[in-house]
Write a protein that holds these residues in place. Structure first.
Motif, PDB file in Angstrom:
ATOM      1  N   ALA A  90      53.616  68.758  22.626  1.00 32.52           N
ATOM      2  CA  ALA A  90      52.660  68.506  24.366  1.00 32.52           C
ATOM      3  C   ALA A  90      52.761  69.987  24.779  1.00 32.52           C
ATOM      4  N   ARG A  91      54.003  70.396  25.133  1.00 32.08           N
ATOM      5  CA  ARG A  91      53.960  72.295  25.155  1.00 32.08           C
ATOM      6  C   ARG A  91      53.311  73.424  24.248  1.00 32.08           C
ATOM      7  N   ILE A  92      53.190  72.890  22.538  1.00 38.17           N
ATOM      8  CA  ILE A  92      52.329  73.983  22.184  1.00 38.17           C
ATOM      9  C   ILE A  92      51.290  73.882  22.109  1.00 38.17           C
ATOM     10  N   ASN A  93      50.321  72.348  22.307  1.00 34.74           N
ATOM     11  CA  ASN A  93      49.016  72.439  22.679  1.00 34.74           C
ATOM     12  C   ASN A  93      48.348  72.145  23.776  1.00 34.74           C
ATOM     13  N   SER A  94      49.641  72.418  24.928  1.00 29.17           N
ATOM     14  CA  SER A  94      48.955  72.122  26.352  1.00 29.17           C
ATOM     15  C   SER A  94      48.324  73.665  26.639  1.00 29.17           C
ATOM     16  N   THR A  95      46.624  73.186  28.023  1.00 34.24           N
ATOM     17  CA  THR A  95      46.649  74.755  28.126  1.00 34.24           C
ATOM     18  C   THR A  95      46.547  74.990  29.136  1.00 34.24           C
ATOM     19  N   SER A  96      47.169  74.255  30.250  1.00 34.06           N
ATOM     20  CA  SER A  96      47.279  74.466  31.175  1.00 34.06           C
ATOM     21  C   SER A  96      48.419  75.286  31.465  1.00 34.06           C
ATOM     22  N   ASN A  97      49.569  74.621  30.535  1.00 34.30           N
ATOM     23  CA  ASN A  97      51.615  75.024  30.624  1.00 34.30           C
ATOM     24  C   ASN A  97      51.888  75.287  29.438  1.00 34.30           C
ATOM     25  N   PRO A  98      51.264  76.472  28.664  1.00 26.93           N
ATOM     26  CA  PRO A  98      51.376  76.560  27.078  1.00 26.93           C
ATOM     27  C   PRO A  98      52.693  77.136  27.276  1.00 26.93           C
ATOM     28  N   MET A  99      52.921  76.552  25.678  1.00 24.33           N
ATOM     29  CA  MET A  99      54.352  77.718  25.087  1.00 24.33           C
ATOM     30  C   MET A  99      53.680  78.553  23.321  1.00 24.33           C
ATOM     31  N   PRO A 100      54.010  79.349  23.478  1.00 24.25           N
ATOM     32  CA  PRO A 100      54.282  80.689  24.118  1.00 24.25           C
ATOM     33  C   PRO A 100      53.753  80.671  25.146  1.00 24.25           C
ATOM     34  N   VAL A 101      54.687  81.111  26.588  1.00 21.18           N
ATOM     35  CA  VAL A 101      54.386  81.624  27.705  1.00 21.18           C
ATOM     36  C   VAL A 101      52.773  82.624  27.601  1.00 21.18           C
ATOM     37  N   GLY A 102      52.715  83.746  26.857  1.00 17.62           N
ATOM     38  CA  GLY A 102      52.051  83.811  26.827  1.00 17.62           C
ATOM     39  C   GLY A 102      50.242  83.573  26.637  1.00 17.62           C
ATOM     40  N   GLY A 103      50.687  82.335  25.677  1.00 14.42           N
ATOM     41  CA  GLY A 103      49.023  81.806  25.332  1.00 14.42           C
ATOM     42  C   GLY A 103      48.860  80.666  23.829  1.00 14.42           C
ATOM     43  N   LEU A 104      48.318  79.767  23.799  1.00 15.82           N
ATOM     44  CA  LEU A 104      48.563  79.117  22.826  1.00 15.82           C
ATOM     45  C   LEU A 104      48.728  79.466  21.469  1.00 15.82           C
ATOM     46  N   MET A 105      49.767  79.437  20.634  1.00 11.29           N
ATOM     47  CA  MET A 105      49.396  80.060  19.261  1.00 11.29           C
ATOM     48  C   MET A 105      48.171  79.316  18.158  1.00 11.29           C
ATOM     49  N   SER A 106      47.842  80.157  17.512  1.00 13.69           N
ATOM     50  CA  SER A 106      46.846  79.818  16.495  1.00 13.69           C
ATOM     51  C   SER A 106      46.927  78.040  16.120  1.00 13.69           C
ATOM     52  N   GLN A 107      45.577  77.462  16.118  1.00 12.63           N
ATOM     53  CA  GLN A 107      45.409  76.470  16.112  1.00 12.63           C
ATOM     54  C   GLN A 107      46.076  76.057  14.554  1.00 12.63           C
ATOM     55  N   THR A 108      46.009  77.168  13.687  1.00 12.30           N
ATOM     56  CA  THR A 108      46.616  76.799  12.490  1.00 12.30           C
ATOM     57  C   THR A 108      47.955  76.493  12.654  1.00 12.30           C
ATOM     58  N   ASN A 109      48.538  77.192  13.266  1.00 15.44           N
ATOM     59  CA  ASN A 109      49.973  76.950  13.159  1.00 15.44           C
ATOM     60  C   ASN A 109      50.677  75.848  13.900  1.00 15.44           C
ATOM     61  N   ARG A 110      49.396  75.125  15.184  1.00 14.02           N
ATOM     62  CA  ARG A 110      49.355  74.442  15.674  1.00 14.02           C
ATOM     63  C   ARG A 110      49.671  72.689  15.111  1.00 14.02           C
ATOM     64  N   ASP A 111      48.549  73.343  13.883  1.00 14.74           N
ATOM     65  CA  ASP A 111      48.322  71.982  12.780  1.00 14.74           C
ATOM     66  C   ASP A 111      49.524  71.254  12.084  1.00 14.74           C
ATOM     67  N   LEU A 112      50.030  73.031  11.194  1.00 15.73           N
ATOM     68  CA  LEU A 112      51.446  72.484  10.601  1.00 15.73           C
ATOM     69  C   LEU A 112      52.567  71.962  11.249  1.00 15.73           C
ATOM     70  N   VAL A 113      52.449  72.381  12.915  1.00 13.24           N
ATOM     71  CA  VAL A 113      53.788  71.506  13.367  1.00 13.24           C
ATOM     72  C   VAL A 113      52.882  70.618  13.866  1.00 13.24           C
ATOM     73  N   GLN A 114      51.950  69.571  13.941  1.00 18.18           N
ATOM     74  CA  GLN A 114      51.541  68.929  13.901  1.00 18.18           C
ATOM     75  C   GLN A 114      51.701  67.968  12.845  1.00 18.18           C
ATOM     76  N   GLN A 115      51.026  68.614  11.272  1.00 20.95           N
ATOM     77  CA  GLN A 115      52.254  68.041  10.306  1.00 20.95           C
ATOM     78  C   GLN A 115      52.737  68.019   9.867  1.00 20.95           C
ATOM     79  N   TRP A 116      54.419  68.904  10.318  1.00 22.89           N
ATOM     80  CA  TRP A 116      55.250  68.538   9.514  1.00 22.89           C
ATOM     81  C   TRP A 116      55.876  67.330  10.502  1.00 22.89           C
ATOM     82  N   VAL A 117      55.394  66.988  11.666  1.00 15.87           N
ATOM     83  CA  VAL A 117      55.759  65.412  12.123  1.00 15.87           C
ATOM     84  C   VAL A 117      55.197  64.545  11.771  1.00 15.87           C
TER      85      VAL A 117
END
Length: 124
Positions: A90-117
């Motif tokens: 939820a934190r790496i996908n949050s637009t209001s309270n994202p992690m990392p703090v500087g902003g969302l990482m790429s969709q590709t990286n977020r998709d990889l983390v989700q696929q890992w889960v």
């Protein structure tokens, strides 16, 4: 020049010419036909996720933590715990309270983390 010497010269020239090549094919490395180091095709911590965590998370979520980060994300067990108990997805996908703090990482990286889960939080 005798026919024998002429034949020997042409044979020698032919042999030298046949041993040379204008092609650079043998100088180029052969590309790996399957660049995926994981033959199962599943996303793993060591193969995919560890580098994402190192690139985007461990500057604060290192060992020791910094900048007020509540936990370390430097080991497989710590990242699994964060996914299961600390809402990491939820934190790496949050637009209001994202992690990392500087902003969302790429969709590709977020998709990889989700696929890992989805693949079962595989370590290797």
């Amino acid at each position: 020049m005798s026919f024998k010497n002429l034949f020997l010269c042409f044979s020698l020239i032919g042999l030298i010419y046949s041993c040379s090549s204008d092609s650079n094919d043998d100088l180029s490395p052969t590309p790996n036909p399957d660049p995926n180091p994981n033959p199962s095709g599943k996303v793993t911590y060591n193969g995919n996720i560890k580098s994402i965590m190192s690139s985007f998370c461990t500057s604060c979520h290192g060992s020791p933590t910094s900048n007020g980060a509540p936990m370390s994300l430097t080991t497989y067990a710590q990242v699994v715990n964060a996914v299961q108990n600390r809402s990491l997805i939820a934190r790496i996908n949050s637009t209001s309270n994202p992690m990392p703090v500087g902003g969302l990482m790429s969709q590709t990286n977020r998709d990889l983390v989700q696929q890992w889960v989805t693949d079962g939080l595989l370590e290797n």
